[in-house]
Design a protein around this motif. Structure first.
Motif, PDB file in Angstrom:
ATOM      1  N   ILE A  55       0.842  -1.203   0.000  1.00  0.00           N
ATOM      2  CA  ILE A  55       0.000   0.000   0.000  1.00  0.00           C
ATOM      3  C   ILE A  55       0.874   1.249   0.000  1.00  0.00           C
ATOM      4  N   VAL A  56       1.934   1.210   0.801  1.00  0.00           N
ATOM      5  CA  VAL A  56       2.840   2.359   0.857  1.00  0.00           C
ATOM      6  C   VAL A  56       3.486   2.604  -0.505  1.00  0.00           C
ATOM      7  N   VAL A  57       3.966   1.545  -1.121  1.00  0.00           N
ATOM      8  CA  VAL A  57       4.704   1.710  -2.376  1.00  0.00           C
ATOM      9  C   VAL A  57       3.766   2.161  -3.501  1.00  0.00           C
ATOM     10  N   ALA A  58       2.594   1.565  -3.568  1.00  0.00           N
ATOM     11  CA  ALA A  58       1.657   1.935  -4.647  1.00  0.00           C
ATOM     12  C   ALA A  58       1.217   3.391  -4.518  1.00  0.00           C
ATOM     13  N   THR A  59       0.859   3.813  -3.300  1.00  0.00           N
ATOM     14  CA  THR A  59       0.386   5.195  -3.157  1.00  0.00           C
ATOM     15  C   THR A  59       1.541   6.191  -3.279  1.00  0.00           C
ATOM     16  N   SER A  60       2.717   5.809  -2.820  1.00  0.00           N
ATOM     17  CA  SER A  60       3.864   6.716  -2.957  1.00  0.00           C
ATOM     18  C   SER A  60       4.273   6.856  -4.419  1.00  0.00           C
ATOM     19  N   GLY A  61       4.112   5.795  -5.191  1.00  0.00           N
ATOM     20  CA  GLY A  61       4.364   5.900  -6.631  1.00  0.00           C
ATOM     21  C   GLY A  61       3.388   6.872  -7.277  1.00  0.00           C
ATOM     22  N   ALA A  62       2.134   6.769  -6.893  1.00  0.00           N
ATOM     23  CA  ALA A  62       1.116   7.664  -7.454  1.00  0.00           C
ATOM     24  C   ALA A  62       1.371   9.117  -7.069  1.00  0.00           C
ATOM     25  N   ASN A  63       2.018   9.327  -5.919  1.00  0.00           N
ATOM     26  CA  ASN A  63       2.321  10.687  -5.465  1.00  0.00           C
ATOM     27  C   ASN A  63       3.726  11.137  -5.841  1.00  0.00           C
ATOM     28  N   ASP A  64       4.430  10.365  -6.651  1.00  0.00           N
ATOM     29  CA  ASP A  64       5.773  10.745  -7.126  1.00  0.00           C
ATOM     30  C   ASP A  64       6.726  11.053  -5.968  1.00  0.00           C
ATOM     31  N   ARG A 100      -5.369  -8.740  -3.744  1.00  0.00           N
ATOM     32  CA  ARG A 100      -4.414  -7.645  -3.552  1.00  0.00           C
ATOM     33  C   ARG A 100      -4.659  -6.517  -4.561  1.00  0.00           C
ATOM     34  N   ARG A 101      -5.087  -6.868  -5.741  1.00  0.00           N
ATOM     35  CA  ARG A 101      -5.431  -5.837  -6.703  1.00  0.00           C
ATOM     36  C   ARG A 101      -6.553  -4.955  -6.146  1.00  0.00           C
ATOM     37  N   ALA A 102      -7.566  -5.585  -5.546  1.00  0.00           N
ATOM     38  CA  ALA A 102      -8.670  -4.820  -4.955  1.00  0.00           C
ATOM     39  C   ALA A 102      -8.184  -3.965  -3.790  1.00  0.00           C
ATOM     40  N   MET A 103      -7.268  -4.516  -3.009  1.00  0.00           N
ATOM     41  CA  MET A 103      -6.696  -3.758  -1.883  1.00  0.00           C
ATOM     42  C   MET A 103      -6.014  -2.490  -2.381  1.00  0.00           C
ATOM     43  N   LEU A 104      -5.250  -2.606  -3.448  1.00  0.00           N
ATOM     44  CA  LEU A 104      -4.540  -1.428  -3.962  1.00  0.00           C
ATOM     45  C   LEU A 104      -5.473  -0.476  -4.706  1.00  0.00           C
ATOM     46  N   ASP A 105      -6.487  -1.003  -5.375  1.00  0.00           N
ATOM     47  CA  ASP A 105      -7.483  -0.106  -5.983  1.00  0.00           C
ATOM     48  C   ASP A 105      -8.093   0.805  -4.908  1.00  0.00           C
ATOM     49  N   PHE A 106      -8.435   0.193  -3.775  1.00  0.00           N
ATOM     50  CA  PHE A 106      -9.032   0.968  -2.682  1.00  0.00           C
ATOM     51  C   PHE A 106      -8.020   1.968  -2.121  1.00  0.00           C
ATOM     52  N   ALA A 107      -6.806   1.515  -1.885  1.00  0.00           N
ATOM     53  CA  ALA A 107      -5.779   2.399  -1.321  1.00  0.00           C
ATOM     54  C   ALA A 107      -5.523   3.596  -2.228  1.00  0.00           C
ATOM     55  N   LEU A 108      -5.490   3.350  -3.531  1.00  0.00           N
ATOM     56  CA  LEU A 108      -5.224   4.455  -4.458  1.00  0.00           C
ATOM     57  C   LEU A 108      -6.395   5.428  -4.532  1.00  0.00           C
ATOM     58  N   LYS A 109      -7.606   4.912  -4.359  1.00  0.00           N
ATOM     59  CA  LYS A 109      -8.747   5.841  -4.323  1.00  0.00           C
ATOM     60  C   LYS A 109      -8.667   6.722  -3.070  1.00  0.00           C
ATOM     61  N   VAL A 110      -8.298   6.127  -1.933  1.00  0.00           N
ATOM     62  CA  VAL A 110      -8.111   6.933  -0.720  1.00  0.00           C
ATOM     63  C   VAL A 110      -7.036   7.985  -0.965  1.00  0.00           C
ATOM     64  N   SER A 111      -5.974   7.596  -1.628  1.00  0.00           N
ATOM     65  CA  SER A 111      -4.851   8.514  -1.812  1.00  0.00           C
ATOM     66  C   SER A 111      -5.188   9.636  -2.787  1.00  0.00           C
ATOM     67  N   LEU A 112      -5.916   9.315  -3.847  1.00  0.00           N
ATOM     68  CA  LEU A 112      -6.083  10.264  -4.948  1.00  0.00           C
ATOM     69  C   LEU A 112      -7.467  10.901  -5.029  1.00  0.00           C
ATOM     70  N   ILE A 154      -6.307  -0.341   5.552  1.00  0.00           N
ATOM     71  CA  ILE A 154      -5.807   0.056   4.222  1.00  0.00           C
ATOM     72  C   ILE A 154      -5.869   1.566   4.060  1.00  0.00           C
ATOM     73  N   ALA A 155      -7.022   2.134   4.425  1.00  0.00           N
ATOM     74  CA  ALA A 155      -7.215   3.567   4.236  1.00  0.00           C
ATOM     75  C   ALA A 155      -6.294   4.375   5.142  1.00  0.00           C
ATOM     76  N   ALA A 156      -6.097   3.914   6.361  1.00  0.00           N
ATOM     77  CA  ALA A 156      -5.268   4.673   7.294  1.00  0.00           C
ATOM     78  C   ALA A 156      -3.811   4.674   6.843  1.00  0.00           C
ATOM     79  N   ILE A 157      -3.352   3.562   6.288  1.00  0.00           N
ATOM     80  CA  ILE A 157      -1.977   3.530   5.764  1.00  0.00           C
ATOM     81  C   ILE A 157      -1.861   4.460   4.560  1.00  0.00           C
ATOM     82  N   ALA A 158      -2.840   4.395   3.665  1.00  0.00           N
ATOM     83  CA  ALA A 158      -2.817   5.294   2.496  1.00  0.00           C
ATOM     84  C   ALA A 158      -2.842   6.751   2.942  1.00  0.00           C
TER      85      ALA A 158
END
Lengths: 198, 198, 198, 198, 198, 198
Positions: D75-84, D122-134, D160-164
């Motif tokens: 979750i950290v890596v996916a959302t941090s990638g999205a945030n550059d 895990r794909r669903a987990m990251l879809d959710f995390a990225l929505k929280v992030s973005l 998931i959301a709290a980590i994002a």
């Protein structure tokens, strides 16, 4: 195919069923243009909104001021292109070609005003219009100053912005009704060659 | 004014200075079309890139397959409109009108394919092409499934996507060089009336 | 898991079934790199497109010019990062690390070139490349002027833009085919320490 | 070059000047990891914020729950990638590779989780995390339902959301301070081969 | 209607069931404010996260420094408005009105800080905060320089950025939990007239 | 400070200098509301546009139809919030609170209608209005179908869209003129408690 297609997602009234003033306005346009642009028929479904829409349109597009009629249509075409509004690009593109006596200018401005044959003054005019259309909340003193560099007064700024704002509404109405451009607009003004730089 | 304007931000070579194969290709186009589309002259500044560009173009646009030539041009026009590429919208819009024998289709597809006179199959084709052009990283199984509903095979999906991808490149090259559309393109194919639904 | 995964959403041809020139090109890469990068196998599904793709690639990446090979790969990695293209970031990131003899540079440039160890000249190069990749329609004289400040000529600008444009296409092809990076790319070039500022 | 570069835009305190508890926490990390991740030194400039940051981090990343440690790092890596965010992608990418015993997963998830080797869960987990992030303002019942399909409880959704959300903060702090990843992170966990599907 | 609505999508613990320190913190807020802001009750579902959240909040909002308490709340309200966070806009808007003794400022800053009654210094402060909130990856030297023009030190920049970053997290937590603002916040601080320019 | 601030970037005419019909309209509003909302004074700088603007406003906001007056104001507040228009959020938020007899609804709808106390029917109404405001070019049959699920007719859809479109214009005019909300609007309708679910 094209002739058979609906011009609106909503009912289009018969001329005979319209209030006199609405029918007369439509008749005048018919007499002048040789056909009735569909925006008149589509909006006639709501006579009160029809009256206000065209009163507003005329107040902005027919008024005196420093902007030429061609420049006003340029603002319409550029902002309608940015808003993906088929009716407005096609109908006002035709008018722009005729006013400007330039068969190329409408396509240029609708697709990318940065690649159009424009004087720096007109480029600045369209930069301002597009900011009003797309990011009005970010407008700031610097945007008005950029217009003044090219000789635009603050009253000109109002004119540019008001046209961009009116067509922000108009683009949404056309997209909401799936307003169809008349076939007549597409070829209009495409044959004359430009006689002088604009 | 239009005639005098530069067709590229970069030097445009004289035909006599070009390698034989490049000059011959340009000559062939001239013989067939009656004029040389500016993309040939602008890219001839870099002969190796010229050769690769047109080899790629031909591999995608002239190959056999289920997509008609008109449908391939529709993909070009729709994605070039989304990328605000003046050269590609004007030049390929002309070709699309001719192939499709429809004077309206290019403007419709360039401005907003959702308001164009399209069969559901073609609407799905352009939805897919625009996703490739604008959000390819989000492509997923569902996008291929949506094509299959309309009878497109996976090979058709490759064709659609490859054309959208090639013009993602081409649109950027045209914007980078400030590539100017030839005046000849604007009026092409605007007079014939459509004979049948597409 | 990784070994078993498909390298493409589309069929991948057996080497024996390929045209001679395509098979030979793949054999050459195999001999040089010790493995076949998946882009060769995935695109070999379409030999004509394969030929044009690599001819174009070579015309841009192997040509003479002021950009070093490492700088060309930097443009690829930065723009592929912006387009979320896994194959291109991983494969070209490996090449960039090797060319630049710097195990950190690829991750830096792929994630955020503003936080990378770059000279102001290279920062300007990537600013321009990213504008071509993400907002080419807004390119303007000021962008070329910003490059000249750092000694880039207009020919260099073409090189930068053409690489960014080619990978705009390539990123879309990789995302469309779900092209999988070879396992070999991930660790390449990660051990040597940088010897000097770049 | 890399060694000489600043790790923060702000002053970095000497260990000797730090409050005892902050220094001890840093000493523990040094003892465990063999080096001090720069986030500890950069945030030590503000001891109160340092304490709260790591208390929060530990509450989310070390707590019990259904998410594995590797999943939290994903979750950290996916959302941090999205945030550059360079620091977070490089540092947490290293940890993810080690936890997951997979040298490929961090690059895959950072660049495009849709192209990563992930189970549908895990794909669903990251879809959710990225929505929280973005696009957290658009979260709706359907997003929680999509998690439940894969067996995630509402408590998991909170995790998931709290980590994002925490890394939405952390990414901004790292970008604001120009926090530099330690050289040590880049090669970590890149050699072991994955032993089994994740 | 409002009273009956849930304050969180997640379970809200009874005070009696909370750890002593959490219950005491809530009791203190109740004593001071006359009611318990829902953020305390919603986050108490996770006591460890509750403790870290409020420790962090206090470290940023109660610390000494050049920013006034009202200015810190302005940052919260402006960035929470940009993130569409109902709880934070309503709750911190109330606090801002009270600190600033200005019944208008919160709505102005939440909707569009460019149209708010702000000194140029505060306008620059919010420009910076919003860039941290919305585009932190693009932060650059020029952003810090723009703050210095108005007398902000680099330590002030950290304060502004850290508050914007903390509420980037907080806004996501509030949207994730569907955190409901207490009815009490809406009318707070709306009656006093502003006594002096801010 | 607030009282002294300009209400427009443009000249504001004295009532005595206005055409009779414009002055009378303003007098009527003054008599009814107890003050003159600044939009009347700001737009009176252009009497023809003033007349068309308010004729259009009345045609949409005062007409018969299935939407309640409160629902029409909800559409205004939600879309004006999305467009960051301070004047429209503050002025129409006041009217919405009064019509709806709910002191909370305006802030809820302006910040994030997904977190507001709304029936599913009203949630669908605002989803549609926001699509018209923000992405009208993407409107499609599915959007009208989603309204019908909640009992909205196509005429209702026109009403919702036309209000959203009119305020797309109005928001741009307010941002262009830096139109200042009257101090009177801020506290209006904030004291009564809601009596029943809406």
């Amino acid at each position: 195919m094209s002739d058979a297609a609906a011009i609106s997602r909503f009912p289009v009234p018969a001329l005979a069923d319209l209030p006199d003033d609405v029918r007369e306005r439509i008749q005048q346009v018919q007499d002048k243009a040789g056909f009735v642009p569909n925006v008149f028929l589509v909006l006639a479904h709501r006579p009160d909104e029809f009256r206000a829409f065209f009163a507003y349109h005329d107040a902005l597009m027919l008024k005196d001021g420093n902007l030429t009629k061609a420049e006003r249509e340029m603002i319409v075409v550029a902002t309608s292109g940015a808003n993906d509004c088929l009716y407005c690009v096609v109908a006002h593109g035709a008018i722009l070609r005729i006013y400007e006596k330039n068969p190329f200018i409408a396509d240029q401005v609708a697709v990318n005003h940065r690649r159009a044959d424009l004087t720096p003054r007109r480029r600045a005019m369209l930069d301002f219009a597009l900011k009003v259309s797309l990011r009005a909340s970010e407008l700031d003193d610097a945007d008005y100053a950029a217009l003044r560099v090219h000789g635009f007064t603050d009253e000109d700024a109002w004119d540019i912005a008001a046209i961009a704002a009116f067509f922000a509404m108009s683009n949404r109405l056309a997209n909401m009704t799936s307003m169809r451009p008349n076939d007549e607009f597409y070829p209009m003004g495409r044959t004359p060659r430009p006689a002088k730089p604009q």
